[in-house]
Design an enzyme around this catalytic site. Structure first.
Site, PDB file in Angstrom:
ATOM      1  N   ILE A 250      87.212   6.537 -80.021  1.00  0.00           N
ATOM      2  CA  ILE A 250      86.451   5.661 -80.991  1.00  0.00           C
ATOM      3  C   ILE A 250      86.416   4.498 -80.829  1.00  0.00           C
ATOM      4  CG2 ILE A 250      86.398   5.415 -83.745  1.00  0.00           C
ATOM      5  CD1 ILE A 250      86.459   8.364 -82.649  1.00  0.00           C
TER       6      ILE A 250
ATOM      7  N   GLY B 101      80.018  10.362 -89.045  1.00  0.00           N
ATOM      8  CA  GLY B 101      80.266   9.603 -87.754  1.00  0.00           C
ATOM      9  C   GLY B 101      81.958   9.883 -87.371  1.00  0.00           C
ATOM     10  N   GLU B 102      82.277   8.901 -86.552  1.00  0.00           N
ATOM     11  CA  GLU B 102      83.593   8.715 -86.287  1.00  0.00           C
ATOM     12  C   GLU B 102      84.052   9.800 -85.041  1.00  0.00           C
ATOM     13  OE1 GLU B 102      86.334   9.989 -89.430  1.00  0.00           O
ATOM     14  OE2 GLU B 102      85.808   8.361 -90.568  1.00  0.00           O
ATOM     15  N   GLY B 103      83.067  10.369 -84.587  1.00  0.00           N
ATOM     16  CA  GLY B 103      83.057  11.350 -83.599  1.00  0.00           C
ATOM     17  C   GLY B 103      83.578  12.835 -84.205  1.00  0.00           C
TER      18      GLY B 103
END
Length: 336
Positions: A71, A303-305
């Site tokens: 991240i 988001g954040e992966g």
């Protein structure tokens, strides 16, 4: 690992010289797939995923044992234009949450056995407001690319890149316009949930930024309109290719960063699959432009992966079936 480039042209040259898949491993995986105890094509897209993964890892019967989630976080000067529903301070607060294990991506990384690393990049120095100046100087851009490159563990066997940065859907939309064409309104969405007035303001900001930094160079577009976390993801995706590590792309912001690589060098994303289709309106258009079919469609927009991390399970399942199933001969089952 120290990044082996110090200029944008050096980064581009490394990207162009990156290795491709191992064709012997691909052929071996295809042959093995045809002998497994199942009707031909019965596992659908899982079969294609396993063969793709095997080719990139150079092993006809691979395993996934060491996935890495990375991240990157950055702050954006364009937030001064009122493009986000949240203040920039939230970026650092969320980084602290990542570091203390409290975010969704922490839970998903743990659930799928992934090592998770967090790289906040100069949060105390937001990028410039791209409506008045390039978001990053060349040295700032190179530094972010280098941080991304060095973040990839060469011993990992799968990489997920994610991001955190208030205002970064605005940057991602601007990069998409500059790299892929079209109008600001084609690519600009509500991000963290701006209202109609906020969306209009955000679209105007994207249009003004793209007009100011008119360039046909996709890496220059990423420098002038992106953010440090987008550059970090681009550097990590490129490094993974250098190490022949497959990548799962996350949502709109990650794919916008990746698009700059795809347009800079043909085939630069051949080692990557799209983890999911997010709820951000233009993500489907972006995936279409990249020629990527998402593994999951769950309406995520965090988001954040997070969507890509969830897709680790799909890829692990594909590889586990491919490498662990018995062949007809091994199982003593008649083949057709």
């Amino acid at each position: 690992m120290q990044a082996p480039f110090s200029t944008i042209s050096g980064f581009r040259d490394l990207l162009a010289a990156a290795p491709g898949p191992n064709e012997d491993a691909r052929k071996g995986a295809q042959d093995r797939n045809g002998q497994l105890t199942k009707p031909p094509g019965a596992l659908g897209r899982l079969e294609d995923l396993a063969i793709w993964y095997a080719a990139w890892r150079g092993d006809a019967r691979p395993e996934i044992t060491s996935p890495q989630v990375i991240i990157f976080a950055g702050n954006h000067g364009v937030c001064a234009q009122g493009v986000s529903a949240f203040p920039p301070e939230v970026t650092a607060q969320m980084v602290a949450n990542f570091e203390h294990g409290g975010a969704a991506i922490n839970q998903l990384s743990q659930a799928f056995g992934a090592k998770m690393d967090v790289y906040p990049i100069a949060l105390d120095m937001p990028t410039a407001d791209f409506t008045t100046a390039p978001a990053m100087t060349e040295s700032e851009f190179i530094e972010a690319l280098q941080i991304g490159w060095a973040a990839v563990d060469p011993e990992a066997d799968l990489v997920v890149t994610g991001e955190m940065g208030i205002g970064n859907t605005t940057s991602a939309a601007a990069v998409a316009v500059a790299v892929l064409g079209g109008l600001a309104s084609d690519w600009t969405g509500r991000g963290t949930g701006v209202d109609d007035d906020g969306l209009a303001r955000k679209t105007d900001v994207v249009a003004r930024g793209v007009a100011l930094h008119a360039t046909t160079d996709p890496l220059e577009a990423l420098r002038c309109l992106g953010g440090r976390e987008l550059a970090g993801m681009a550097g990590a995706i490129a490094a993974a290719r250098h190490h022949r590590i497959p990548v799962i792309l996350d949502g709109f912001i990650c794919c916008a960063a990746a698009a700059s690589l795809a347009k800079a060098v043909d085939g630069a994303l051949d080692h990557a699959v799209a983890g999911h289709l997010s709820a951000e309106g233009a993500h489907q258009k972006l995936l279409d432009a990249l020629g990527k079919q998402p593994l999951l469609q769950l309406g995520l927009r965090l988001g954040e992966g997070s969507g890509a991390a969830l897709a680790i399970g799909v890829l692990k399942g594909a590889v586990a079936c491919h490498s662990g199933m018995a062949t007809f001969a091994e199982a003593g089952v008649a083949d057709g």
